[in-house]
Design an enzyme around this catalytic site. Structure first.
Site, PDB file in Angstrom:
ATOM      1  N   GLN C 336      -5.587  13.486  20.263  1.00 34.11           N
ATOM      2  CA  GLN C 336      -5.599  12.512  21.365  1.00 34.11           C
ATOM      3  C   GLN C 336      -4.179  12.057  21.696  1.00 34.11           C
ATOM      4  O   GLN C 336      -3.808  11.945  22.862  1.00 34.11           O
ATOM      5  CB  GLN C 336      -6.466  11.315  20.957  1.00 34.11           C
ATOM      6  CG  GLN C 336      -6.876  10.420  22.100  1.00 34.11           C
ATOM      7  CD  GLN C 336      -7.880  11.099  23.020  1.00 34.11           C
ATOM      8  OE1 GLN C 336      -8.436  12.160  22.700  1.00 34.11           O
ATOM      9  NE2 GLN C 336      -8.122  10.507  24.174  1.00 34.11           N
ATOM     10  N   GLY C 340      -3.082  16.494  26.538  1.00 39.38           N
ATOM     11  CA  GLY C 340      -3.444  17.878  26.874  1.00 39.38           C
ATOM     12  C   GLY C 340      -2.777  18.877  25.958  1.00 39.38           C
ATOM     13  O   GLY C 340      -3.352  19.901  25.583  1.00 39.38           O
ATOM     14  N   GLU C 363     -17.769  22.099  -0.924  1.00 39.91           N
ATOM     15  CA  GLU C 363     -17.660  21.496  -2.262  1.00 39.91           C
ATOM     16  C   GLU C 363     -18.369  20.151  -2.290  1.00 39.91           C
ATOM     17  O   GLU C 363     -17.915  19.191  -2.900  1.00 39.91           O
ATOM     18  CB  GLU C 363     -16.175  21.374  -2.665  1.00 39.91           C
ATOM     19  CG  GLU C 363     -15.552  22.755  -2.797  1.00 39.91           C
ATOM     20  CD  GLU C 363     -14.438  22.861  -3.815  1.00 39.91           C
ATOM     21  OE1 GLU C 363     -14.406  22.057  -4.764  1.00 39.91           O
ATOM     22  OE2 GLU C 363     -13.595  23.752  -3.640  1.00 39.91           O
TER      23      GLU C 363
END
Lengths: 265, 326, 382
Positions: C336, C340, C363
């Protein structure tokens, strides 16, 4: 053979060097100390010689300075050095390269070294003085900025290839001798984990002024022939003059400026 | 009485190295300030051409130290010989070029004579009997201002800091007898292997044209070679260009390459990372040519051109040809 | 309680960091893009001792301990989680159980070679039909003379393709669910043992995740770890340790996200200033840094307990749960912050985002971790 390697604790190249408020010291905040990069080639070369000879050759790392230099000694031990010596005494503080060389020469003298290796210069003071001076104090030959090193079959002589302007010199030396190492001499190994764990068990021997045949007035600030007045940052250049236009116009203007304004052509 | 200033005249290929002329210039400045006379020391055998040249420079004397065992360089033997000359010349200041040999020998000689030593100086002056210098430390990130008032002071000076002198004088030549024995010859040069094509070493060049990885190939460096030939420059390269194989390591300028000090430096297609700057930032004039207007090099340059180097550089070469008539 | 690293731990951290930055970083993107297993790097790690950090010197290890292991794992994973998981599996899921439950003969035959990376190891528990319900495994092991004959398919096995030796959990007794499982050590060259499908994964793409197929594969009884029927206990105990390694991996990935975000926040400009000057970005970075720090301390704590031989199941689960959730949160915010650009291969955060996802799954899923933690706390309810 007994090989002594000089290692120095210096700020790493990424550290921001800030001048302290007093103008005569470097602000230690944010500085990461590491083994002088050129000394890594020296340690590696010593280890390779020991591995090649496959006999009872030992490698001793030696460093001069406050307690933090023990880190680089431990790194040398972790890489595979057999022993380490820490030369430290309040009396040694404030010395310059030649003064420190005198102390180190006396610390090294009793070790019976056949070969002494160091880095070509410390990236802190860039003086490239210490090893040559040690060689003079010990009365032995030296070869600096070495890119190749060959031991004679009987281990009494050494051939070193050293870089000068536009050429390489081949230096022939009788041992004991001092060699300072240049980038490209070898590829230094990482300290291995078993090496790091083994280094824990090795003792770092301490050497103080009392162990050396030197008087207090010969060492440190007392024996120093040079004085630091001040550190300066590089003067700022005036802002760049960007030359506009198309390539032809830029080329014409640049040449004119270099001739008429900067007067360098 | 003021002590003398002695210049170590380094001999290479039988001739005096050009930096000697800069050292004489420096020595004369110091002598003017502090009194005392200037002399050159030429050490070794078969250096007659060098001695002849030294004689012609504006100095009071040329001291020679000859011995068969000094025919090829041995730091131990040369230090002993030079120390003898220092005594004979009653020198209080000894200047060396910050060449490989100069730095090598100055350290040993200073240790031998108990002198003070300043290595790789970019400024030098004398006030009274106090030698005052500036030298770069921490890879040139900081400059140290230092002084010394030791009885004998030694310093090595970077190329292109002092202007070279010319001369047509005739100084007195004094030969100094030296004691050299085999014990001092435990290390000596036995062979010299030329590595460059005789072109000036970058550290001594006065004009340098350097290229980065944007040149895209070793062949493309011919564009820079053309410019270099036209203006009498040496060709350097950034580490990226050397790593990519476009130029040999001997051409690398920067932290892990050479530190240069020319009066004019062209950075062509070089972004200006700190590792490169460290190697050339004391250049008197820096010209940057790069197609990226945000390249950090423009912050350190005196003149900048944003453009395609393949277009700009040949045109610059053309303009220089017109200007210099070459 | 203070975590001052010993000199050795500090040196190990620096060595791991330097190795990660100089040797792994230049090739990590390419390996991940091409799905290429970093064999050369793993072998180098082996030579340096990073694959035998909890193995004693007598078996060729460096015996640096679990705290040193998680410190080193964080550094390696910060640069390449695929290399990191390979290192984690070898140390925690292969070396550890062999050391703990292997006979002297088994230890002598395998550990020295695993510790130096001469052998690569894998751990085969999961199957197409059983993941979280580990005891639901159906791979069978039937006694025949001095051997056991194994049949079945194992799923999602890390390093299964490159492994020289594999720890396989198989069912020796169908009448008991958990007590009918046995742990075997099998050589990859065993007839009947083969590598099946290689998975095409969202992340950890330089790590090979494969199916392993056992068709009448014979394993000598001498290669059993611990006792017949003791396999489930071994598997669970081994996963306790493995989870600390994965938690360390998550911390490494989260730290990488933090460093990338700080760098980008300083470089990218919007509205005439670096975006790092905006509170929205500052808050994201503050939260990220806090979670990384907390996760790291949880990991160190679990590792320390294990080093001291103290119970650590709850702490290991807590570390894994918190660290993996933190890594995913960090990766989401890192993308974020990059805007872009964070969606492009050109920047590292998209890989961190994809790599982080698995840490909440393998796991022991986060759901299983919660069950484990609750069980430890509410055990008096039972």
């Amino acid at each position: 053979m007994k090989i002594v390697v000089l290692v120095k604790s210096v700020p790493d190249t990424e550290s921001k060097i800030k001048i302290g408020a007093d103008g005569v010291s470097i602000d230690p905040a944010g500085i990461k100390f590491v083994m002088n990069p050129y000394d890594e080639y020296a340690v590696e070369e010593a280890l390779r010689i020991r591995e090649r000879l496959k006999d009872d050759t030992t490698v001793v790392a030696i460093s001069m300075g406050p307690d933090r230099v023990m880190d680089v000694l431990r790194t040398a031990l972790a890489m595979g050095a057999d022993d380490a010596v820490h030369v430290n005494d309040p009396a040694f503080a404030g010395g310059d390269a030649l003064g420190d060389a005198r102390v180190l020469a006396e610390a090294i003298r009793p070790l019976g070294a056949d070969l002494i290796l160091g880095g070509k210069q410390g990236i802190d003071d860039d003086a490239a003085t210490t090893c040559a001076a040690i060689a003079e104090f010990l009365g032995i030959p030296q070869a600096q900025i070495v890119t190749e090193l060959t031991l004679s079959d009987d281990h009494t002589r050494m051939r070193a290839r050293r870089r000068i302007e536009g050429a390489d010199e081949i230096v022939d030396m009788a041992l004991p001798a001092i060699v300072t190492c240049e980038k490209g001499l070898n590829e230094p190994r990482y300290a291995s984990l078993p090496g790091i764990m083994k280094a824990k068990k090795k003792e770092i021997r301490k050497v103080t002024l009392a162990d050396l045949p030197l008087k207090p007035e010969q060492v440190g600030a007392a024996g120093c022939l040079t004085k630091l007045i001040k550190y300066h940052t590089l003067p700022e250049r005036p802002p760049v003059k960007m030359i506009p236009g198309d390539a032809a116009a830029q080329a014409k203007e640049l040449v004119r400026l270099l001739r008429e304004e900067a007067k360098v052509i | 009485m003021a002590k003398g200033v002695l210049v170590f005249g380094e001999v290479r290929g039988g001739a005096l190295k050009p930096i000697t002329r800069e050292l004489v210039s420096a020595a004369n400045q110091l002598a003017q300030a502090g009194g005392g006379s200037v002399a050159i020391a030429v050490i070794g055998e078969g250096a007659d051409a060098a001695v002849a040249e030294a004689k012609s420079l504006p100095v009071a004397k040329v001291f020679t130290a000859k011995h068969a065992l000094l025919a090829s360089y041995s730091s131990q033997a040369y230090a002993a010989a030079l120390a003898a000359v220092v005594t004979a010349a009653d020198a209080g200041i000894v200047l060396f070029g910050a060449t490989v040999t100069g730095r090598d020998l100055s350290a040993r000689t200073a240790a031998r004579c108990g002198a003070s030593l300043f290595a790789d100086c970019t400024e030098l002056s004398l006030v009274g009997d106090v030698l005052h210098v500036r030298r770069p430390v921490y890879s040139g990130k900081v400059y140290a201002e230092l002084e010394s008032s030791a009885p004998i002071q030694m310093a090595s000076i970077r190329p292109n800091v002092f202007p070279p002198v010319s001369g047509s004088g005739s100084a007195e030549v004094v030969d100094v007898p030296v004691q050299i024995d085999d014990a001092m010859l435990r290390g000596r040069v036995v062979e010299v292997v030329e590595t460059s094509t005789g072109a000036k070493d970058l550290t001594e060049a006065e004009v340098i044209v350097s290229g980065g990885r944007s040149l895209k190939s070793a062949e493309n460096f011919s564009i820079l070679e053309d410019l270099a030939k036209t203006i009498g420059a040496s060709v350097g390269a950034s580490r990226a260009a050397v790593d990519a194989g476009y130029r040999p390591h001997s051409a690398q300028v920067g932290q892990t390459g050479k530190v240069v000090n020319p009066r004019l430096y062209f950075a062509v297609g070089i972004s200006g990372a700190i590792q490169h700057l460290v190697g050339m930032r004391t250049s008197k004039v820096i010209v940057a040519i790069n197609k990226d207007e945000n390249a950090p090099i423009f912050q350190k340059a005196d003149y900048g051109i944003v453009g395609d180097l393949f277009d700009v550089v040949p045109k610059v070469t053309e303009e220089f040809k017109k200007l210099l008539g070459t | 309680m203070q975590f001052t690293l010993t000199d050795e731990q500090r040196m190990i951290q620096e060595t791991a960091r330097e190795f990660a930055d100089s040797e792994i970083a230049p090739v990590a993107d390419r390996h991940n893009r091409e799905g290429k297993f970093p064999l050369e790097i793993v072998k180098k790690l082996g030579k340096m001792g990073f694959l035998g950090m909890t193995v004693p010197e007598q078996y060729g290890g460096s015996h640096a301990g679990n705290l040193a292991l998680v410190i080193a794992l964080e550094e390696i994973n910060r640069v390449c989680a695929s290399t990191g998981v390979t290192m984690s599996v070898q140390n925690s899921l292969v070396n550890a159980p062999l050391l703990h439950w292997g006979s002297d003969d088994v230890k002598g035959r395998y550990l020295p070679r695993l510790a130096t990376g001469e052998f690569l190891g894998a751990y085969a528990l999961s199957e197409p039909g059983s993941g979280s319900d580990a005891a639901g495994l159906v791979t069978s092991a039937v006694r025949d003379g001095n051997d056991y004959v194994l049949n079945g398919t194992k799923n999602f096995i890390t390093t299964g393709k490159e492994a020289d030796v594999v720890l396989v959990l198989a069912r020796t007794d169908t009448s008991h669910k958990t007590r009918g499982i046995t742990a075997f050590v099998i050589d990859a060259g065993t007839p009947g043992f083969s590598v099946g499908k290689k998975e095409d994964k969202l992340g950890l793409r330089a790590s090979s995740t494969v199916q392993l197929i056992l068709e009448d594969a014979r394993v000598p009884a001498a290669n059993i770890l611990g006792e017949v029927g003791g396999g489930f206990k071994i598997a669970m105990h081994t996963l306790d340790g493995g989870r600390i390694g994965i938690a360390a991996q998550a911390v490494g990935i989260a730290e990488a996200c933090l460093q990338a975000s700080v760098k980008y926040a300083g470089e990218r400009e919007a509205f005439d200033q670096p975006i790092g000057k905006f509170q929205a970005i500052q808050f994201k970075i503050a939260d990220m840094a806090t979670r990384v720090e907390a996760a790291r301390l949880l990991v160190y704590n679990a590792a320390r307990l294990k080093d001291e031989g103290l119970p650590h199941g709850k702490e290991a689960a807590m570390a894994k749960l918190f660290a993996s959730e933190s890594a995913n949160a960090a990766a989401r915010e890192a993308v974020q912050i990059h805007g872009g650009a964070g969606y492009l291969e050109d920047f590292p955060v998209e890989r961190y985002f994809r790599d982080a996802r698995i840490t909440e799954i393998y796991e022991g899923t986060s759901e299983i971790q919660r069950i484990v933690i609750a069980r430890h706390i509410l055990k008096n309810l039972q």
